[in-house]
Design a protein around this motif. Structure first.
Motif, short mmCIF file in Angstrom:
data_model
loop_
_atom_site.label_atom_id
_atom_site.label_comp_id
_atom_site.label_asym_id
_atom_site.label_seq_id
_atom_site.Cartn_x
_atom_site.Cartn_y
_atom_site.Cartn_z
N VAL A 255 0.84 -1.26 -0.07
CA VAL A 255 0.04 0.03 0.09
C VAL A 255 1.07 1.24 0.04
CG1 VAL A 255 -1.65 1.21 1.34
CG2 VAL A 255 -2.11 -1.15 1.13
N GLU A 256 1.90 1.36 0.77
CA GLU A 256 2.92 2.46 1.03
C GLU A 256 3.46 2.71 -0.44
OE1 GLU A 256 4.02 4.82 3.14
OE2 GLU A 256 1.65 4.41 4.20
N LEU A 257 3.89 1.76 -1.13
CA LEU A 257 4.76 1.45 -2.51
C LEU A 257 3.66 2.15 -3.41
CD1 LEU A 257 7.07 1.31 -4.12
CD2 LEU A 257 6.41 -1.40 -4.29
N LEU A 258 2.65 1.77 -3.17
CA LEU A 258 1.53 2.33 -4.62
C LEU A 258 1.28 3.69 -4.38
CD1 LEU A 258 -0.70 -0.87 -4.81
CD2 LEU A 258 1.13 -0.13 -6.35
N ALA A 259 1.24 4.04 -2.93
CA ALA A 259 1.02 5.54 -2.61
C ALA A 259 2.12 6.39 -2.99
CB ALA A 259 0.51 5.65 -1.11
N ARG A 260 3.18 5.94 -2.95
CA ARG A 260 4.39 6.64 -3.31
C ARG A 260 4.59 6.94 -5.01
NH1 ARG A 260 6.67 8.07 1.32
NH2 ARG A 260 6.20 6.71 3.01
N ALA A 261 4.30 5.80 -5.41
CA ALA A 261 4.31 5.52 -6.78
C ALA A 261 3.20 6.62 -7.63
CB ALA A 261 3.96 4.09 -7.40
N ARG A 262 2.14 6.53 -6.93
CA ARG A 262 0.99 7.64 -7.18
C ARG A 262 1.60 9.03 -6.96
NH1 ARG A 262 -2.91 5.67 -4.49
NH2 ARG A 262 -2.64 7.19 -2.88
N GLU A 263 2.01 9.27 -5.89
CA GLU A 263 2.62 10.83 -5.80
C GLU A 263 3.72 11.00 -6.70
OE1 GLU A 263 3.76 10.49 -1.66
OE2 GLU A 263 1.83 10.65 -0.65
N ALA A 264 4.56 10.03 -7.11
CA ALA A 264 5.71 10.55 -8.03
C ALA A 264 5.05 10.52 -9.43
CB ALA A 264 6.84 9.41 -7.65
N GLY A 265 4.01 10.20 -9.56
CA GLY A 265 3.37 10.14 -11.05
C GLY A 265 4.00 9.10 -11.95
N LEU A 266 4.26 7.85 -11.22
CA LEU A 266 4.85 6.94 -11.80
C LEU A 266 4.00 6.09 -12.93
CD1 LEU A 266 7.78 5.83 -11.41
CD2 LEU A 266 7.01 4.01 -10.32
N ASP A 267 4.29 5.86 -14.02
CA ASP A 267 3.61 5.16 -15.05
C ASP A 267 3.62 3.80 -14.88
OD1 ASP A 267 1.71 4.86 -17.11
OD2 ASP A 267 3.08 5.04 -18.67
N PRO A 268 2.49 3.13 -14.38
CA PRO A 268 2.53 1.48 -14.02
C PRO A 268 2.83 0.72 -15.38
CG PRO A 268 0.30 2.52 -13.93
CD PRO A 268 1.08 3.57 -14.38
N VAL A 269 3.91 0.92 -15.92
CA VAL A 269 4.51 -0.18 -16.88
C VAL A 269 5.75 -0.38 -16.75
CG1 VAL A 269 2.88 1.05 -18.56
CG2 VAL A 269 5.20 1.99 -18.30
N GLU A 270 6.06 -1.53 -17.61
CA GLU A 270 7.54 -2.11 -17.18
C GLU A 270 8.61 -1.51 -17.24
OE1 GLU A 270 9.91 -6.11 -18.99
OE2 GLU A 270 8.19 -5.33 -20.24
N GLU A 271 8.40 -0.14 -18.02
CA GLU A 271 9.68 0.68 -18.20
C GLU A 271 10.01 1.55 -16.77
OE1 GLU A 271 7.34 0.53 -20.34
OE2 GLU A 271 8.67 -0.31 -22.01
N SER A 272 8.89 1.44 -15.79
CA SER A 272 8.86 2.09 -14.56
C SER A 272 9.28 1.29 -13.49
CB SER A 272 7.68 2.92 -14.36
OG SER A 272 7.18 3.65 -15.27
N ALA A 273 9.32 -0.05 -13.64
CA ALA A 273 9.50 -0.97 -12.64
C ALA A 273 11.00 -0.84 -11.91
CB ALA A 273 9.51 -2.47 -13.14
N ASP A 274 12.09 -0.16 -12.61
CA ASP A 274 13.33 -0.05 -11.95
C ASP A 274 13.16 0.82 -10.91
OD1 ASP A 274 14.17 -2.12 -13.46
OD2 ASP A 274 15.42 -0.83 -14.83
N SER A 275 12.14 1.80 -10.95
CA SER A 275 12.03 3.09 -9.95
C SER A 275 11.23 2.41 -8.64
CB SER A 275 11.01 4.23 -10.41
OG SER A 275 11.75 4.49 -11.96
N LEU A 276 10.83 1.19 -8.75
CA LEU A 276 10.04 0.71 -7.41
C LEU A 276 10.94 0.36 -6.31
CD1 LEU A 276 7.60 -1.59 -9.19
CD2 LEU A 276 7.10 0.62 -8.09
N ARG A 277 12.04 -0.22 -6.63
CA ARG A 277 13.01 -0.68 -5.36
C ARG A 277 13.44 0.73 -4.29
NH1 ARG A 277 14.11 -5.75 -4.66
NH2 ARG A 277 13.74 -6.95 -6.64
N PRO A 278 13.85 1.77 -5.40
CA PRO A 278 14.21 3.15 -4.38
C PRO A 278 12.97 3.59 -3.59
CG PRO A 278 15.20 3.17 -6.86
CD PRO A 278 14.10 1.80 -6.64
#
Length: 884
Positions: A255-278
């Motif tokens: 839940v926290e990761l998805l909230a931060r991805a939304r705040e960062a405007g991360l596009d939920p596609v394969e090209e953005s997956a490397d940004s999840l670990r940070p």
């Protein structure tokens, strides 16, 4: 008749793959509302962030939808040292809700013992509460609250951080299996409990049975569903798989990761997956702390202050801990709310959004700063009038540095905790005070106070602390005498009665002539008197008689001396009138004197119990009944429902055995054993209650049940070093006779007779070995049997009670035939019908009826036996009547 099925629970976003757990919750809640309501226990366990809190919130919602009253509380990592913290938060609101009965009415006679534990009444300085009594009182309170608010759901989150007092009560309540419409729902982290906490949580799991559920991580499919709900349906499979991979299916992190991805405007596609670990690193403890520090030193320090307080955080107190203004504190709180670290606004106290965040923040506080904040928190709470107990949890975190004020505060906190029924918390405070360490002038006093706190729960440690206290200067004369008494009591409870006797004898010899020496001398008589064997029993009896003849009962020491002399006269088989008149001299207008009541701790309950037992065997059952009833009422009112109430039930039960009310006696004695089992195993109270119950079951004719009790409690040699009432070897010999094991019975009774004779114990009712041995050896050695019966009769006539003489006549009759036997039994009946002991009277009537072939006497005896509950005697009478 149609039967409604429970509705299926519909999980929300944070409740994916919890269908089985929610369905179990629905069934449990529906059980509360059934035509015959049933309570229960639900336990959810798992690692941090697995979704326990979300699941509990849904259970609360389901219960409230179905008309249940729901009260909840949460444990806290820094609050585990605060006794009854969780149960106070759980039940206090119910006691202040409009429409709820007054707490005094709800608790009744338990208000004085349970009210302080709940924080709704001040501690009673006259009486300390017993932990088992507080637990029993909480059971009663919940039962009455359930009647007023039924059905009732009690929810406890983070039970691994509950205080031991609350967790002990929850486990105790759950194991008893409430028939009330009360559902307990608890959740805990599996990897953060150890020691006693872990053991109590296992008991809670055991009570829940199949409703104790280990929660599992989210599957990749559930993680993908959450990702698409939060970030959009176009979230592709590689992105969703990476979300699952970096979080391991942990719900909180997902839940926290998805909230931060939304705040960062991360596009939920394969090209953005490397940004999840940070991103996930910023949600975990190190990243959270780093993010907190980036918000500025002032905000970080305010968050640290909140971590020190942890729950129901006061904005004002947090500001003082952080050393900032109220305006700055409000700004910090707002920033921390925006960062999803704190919650609560307006007049509401602040709280952490999730326990994982609270834990991370607290553990991130630099050690020196953490210590300083705890110290300031303690000082601020004390200045605000909250008292030493409120400050103690913070002082426990301050490292030792020889602070005499800290020692004083910990001693004051220990006193309060001891009085409210939390000796474990009191012990922690005093042990912390010893670590400081105290000044030499108060060191002995702290050792003494610690010994007092633990003397009923840890005899071995008590001995060490009290010996240390007595070896140091600093105790006044009264404290020294009290420490000697408590030490001797601890030695006795630790099965070191001989050492206790030697110690008080040495103290008496060393003390100057006067009240202190008299007290030590009386202590010596007490501990020698309860030894099962002693070197010179007759000599001690003579010395005790001489000492008692010189006193008038002017103070508690003299009164105790008279009580001991009264019991000794009874046990020795002297004239019962001497025993009774001596006991009466210890009373004031027929009642226990001030300073010698059942809950007074200066002398303990042993002298009073010995006095009442002396009355019991001297046929003064009314006087004994008044004392035993007062004991049970006093222990109940004080909340002492552990070993003390177990012993009181044993005494009242045995009194009913002497009266001949055998069914009631059995109930009380079984209750005594139930209570004693909650305290420990193999204690003196077990021996007394088991012995009394076996004696009662034999009188009822329930021989196999008596055998089962003996086997369950290991009733046989080696016997304890303290006396057992009635005499344990004599009762075991009677049991062996009833089981047909005559050779073993003879050996047991011969050994009992030899030991009792050496000690000068000749009471034929308290130690009935001679009459049973006479019956056992009669077939093979009638001459010896006659000698034993004559010996028993001489002793009975010397003692002079109707019961003793009647029983001796019954024994002689059993060894005689024809008209002589009938005449002896007629005399026995005449004695025993004047005795208060109905069972012995009934037995003599039946035996006389058999010997005289009298239908009238048999029927009268059978009627008496039935009224007593003596089933075996009734069967004997029926058989004799059938053969007339």
């Amino acid at each position: 008749m149609s039967v409604s099925r429970p509705q299926e629970a519909v999980p929300g976003p944070s409740l994916l793959e919890r269908e089985a757990e929610l369905t179990a919750a629905v069934h449990a809640v529906e059980g509360l509302r059934a035509q015959e309501p049933r309570g229960g226990v639900l336990v959810y366990r798992g690692v941090a962030g697995i979704g326990k809190t979300a699941l509990l919130a849904e259970v609360q919602r389901l219960a409230e939808q179905r008309g249940c009253s729901v009260w909840s509380a949460r444990g806290g990592e820094t609050l585990t040292s605060v006794p009854f913290h969780v149960v106070r938060h759980l039940l206090q609101p119910a006691l202040t809700t409009t429409g709820t009965a007054d707490a005094r009415d709800l608790l009744g006679e338990r208000y004085a013992s349970v009210g302080p534990a709940l924080g709704i009444a001040p501690p009673n300085s006259e009486v300390k509460a017993d932990p088992q009594g507080v637990r029993d009182g909480l059971d009663v309170l919940v039962g009455r609250l359930a009647d007023a608010h039924r059905p009732l759901v009690l929810v406890v989150d983070d039970a691994q951080w509950s205080d031991l007092e609350t967790l002990g009560w929850l486990a105790h309540y759950a194991e008893r299996g409430s028939r009330l419409p009360v559902l307990i729902v608890a959740a805990y982290r599996t990897k953060e409990a150890s020691g006693e906490t872990a053991a109590l949580l296992r008991r809670l799991d055991g009570a829940a049975g199949e409703n104790a559920v280990a929660l599992s991580e989210l599957t990749p499919g559930a993680t993908a569903r959450l990702a698409r709900e939060q970030l959009g349906a176009h979230a592709d499979d590689p992105f969703c798989r990476e979300v699952w991979a970096v979080t391991g299916g942990n719900l909180y992190e997902t839940v926290e990761l998805l909230a931060r991805a939304r705040e960062a405007g991360l596009d939920p596609v394969e090209e953005s997956a490397d940004s999840l670990r940070p991103l996930i690193m910023s949600a975990r403890a190190p990243g959270l702390v780093e993010r907190l520090m980036e918000m500025g030193t002032t905000t970080a320090h305010f968050a640290f202050a909140a971590g020190i307080l942890e729950a129901d955080i006061s904005l004002e107190l947090a500001a003082k801990l952080a050393n900032i203004t109220a305006e700055d504190a409000a700004d910090c709180a707002e920033r921390l709310r925006g960062a999803r670290i704190l919650t609560g606004d307006g007049d509401e106290p602040l709280n952490f959004v999730h326990p994982t965040i609270a834990q991370a923040v607290y553990r991130a506080i630099p050690r020196g700063l953490r210590t300083g904040m705890h110290s300031v928190a303690a000082r601020r709470l004390t200045q605000a009038g909250h008292g030493a107990a409120a400050a103690s949890r913070h002082l426990l975190e301050v490292p030792p540095e020889g602070d005499e004020d800290l020692v004083a505060q910990m001693r004051a906190a220990a006193k309060e905790y001891f009085l409210v029924g939390a000796p474990g918390a009191a012990r922690r405070c005093l042990e912390r005070a010893l670590d400081e360490p105290p000044l030499p002038t108060v060191l002995a006093a702290v050792e003494y106070e610690l010994g007092k706190v633990i003397h009923l729960s840890d005899p071995a440690a008590t001995v060490a602390h009290l010996k240390a206290a007595l070896d140091r200067p600093g105790l006044d004369h009264e404290q020294q005498a009290d420490a000697v008494f408590l030490l001797s009591q601890a030695l006795t409870h630790n099965d070191q009665v001989s050492e206790a006797g030697r110690m008080v004898a040495a103290a008496a010899n060393a003390a100057p002539a006067g009240p202190t020496r008299m007290r030590f001398t009386t202590m010596h008589f007490l501990w020698e008197g309860i030894l099962a064997a002693e070197e010179d029993g007759p000599g001690r009896s003579r010395r005790l008689a001489e000492a008692a003849d010189r006193v008038e009962g002017r103070d508690t020491t003299e009164q105790v001396l008279l009580m001991l002399r009264a019991f000794d006269a009874t046990a020795s088989g002297e004239d019962a009138q001497v025993a009774v008149s001596t006991g009466d001299r210890a009373l004031v207008n027929g009642s226990l004197p001030a300073g010698l009541r059942w809950t007074d701790t200066t002398w303990g309950f042993e002298p009073l119990a010995l006095l009442a037992l002396g009355y019991t065997f001297a046929d003064r059952l009314d006087r004994a009944d008044a004392l035993f009833t007062e004991a049970r009422e006093a222990f109940t009112a004080a909340g002492w429902s552990g070993g003390h109430l177990a012993f009181a039930n044993a005494l009242t039960g045995y009194l009913q055995r002497r009266r001949g009310n055998l069914e009631r006696a059995e109930r009380d004695l079984r209750e005594s054993l139930r209570l004693a089992a909650q305290v420990g195993k193999g204690l003196p109270m077990h021996w007394d209650a088991a012995c009394m119950l076996i004696d009662t079951l034999l009188a009822r004719g329930h021989v196999q049940q008596a055998r089962e009790v003996a086997e369950d409690f290991g009733f046989g040699p080696p016997y304890p070093s303290t006396i057992v009432v009635p005499d344990a070897p004599s009762v075991r010999g009677r049991l062996l006779l009833a089981l047909g094991r005559t050779k073993e019975a003879v050996a047991e009774l011969e050994a009992a007779g030899a030991a009792l004779t050496r000690r000068g114990r000749y009471n034929p009712v308290m130690t009935p070995w001679a009459v049973d041995l006479a019956r056992a050896v009669a077939p093979e050695d009638p001459a010896r049997a006659a000698e034993l019966a004559a010996f028993a009769r001489r002793r009975a006539e010397r003692f002079g009670t109707y019961t003793a003489i009647g029983e001796a006549l019954r024994c002689q009759a059993a060894l005689t035939e024809g008209p002589d036997a009938a005449e002896l039994l007629r005399q026995a009946v005449r004695c025993l019908e004047a005795s208060p002991c109905k069972y012995e009277h009934a037995a003599a009537r039946v035996e006389w009826g058999v010997a005289a072939r009298s239908r009238t006497e048999l029927e009268r005896g059978r009627s008496l036996a039935r009224a007593c509950g003596a089933d075996g005697l009734v069967a004997t009478a029926d058989l004799a009547l059938a053969n007339l």
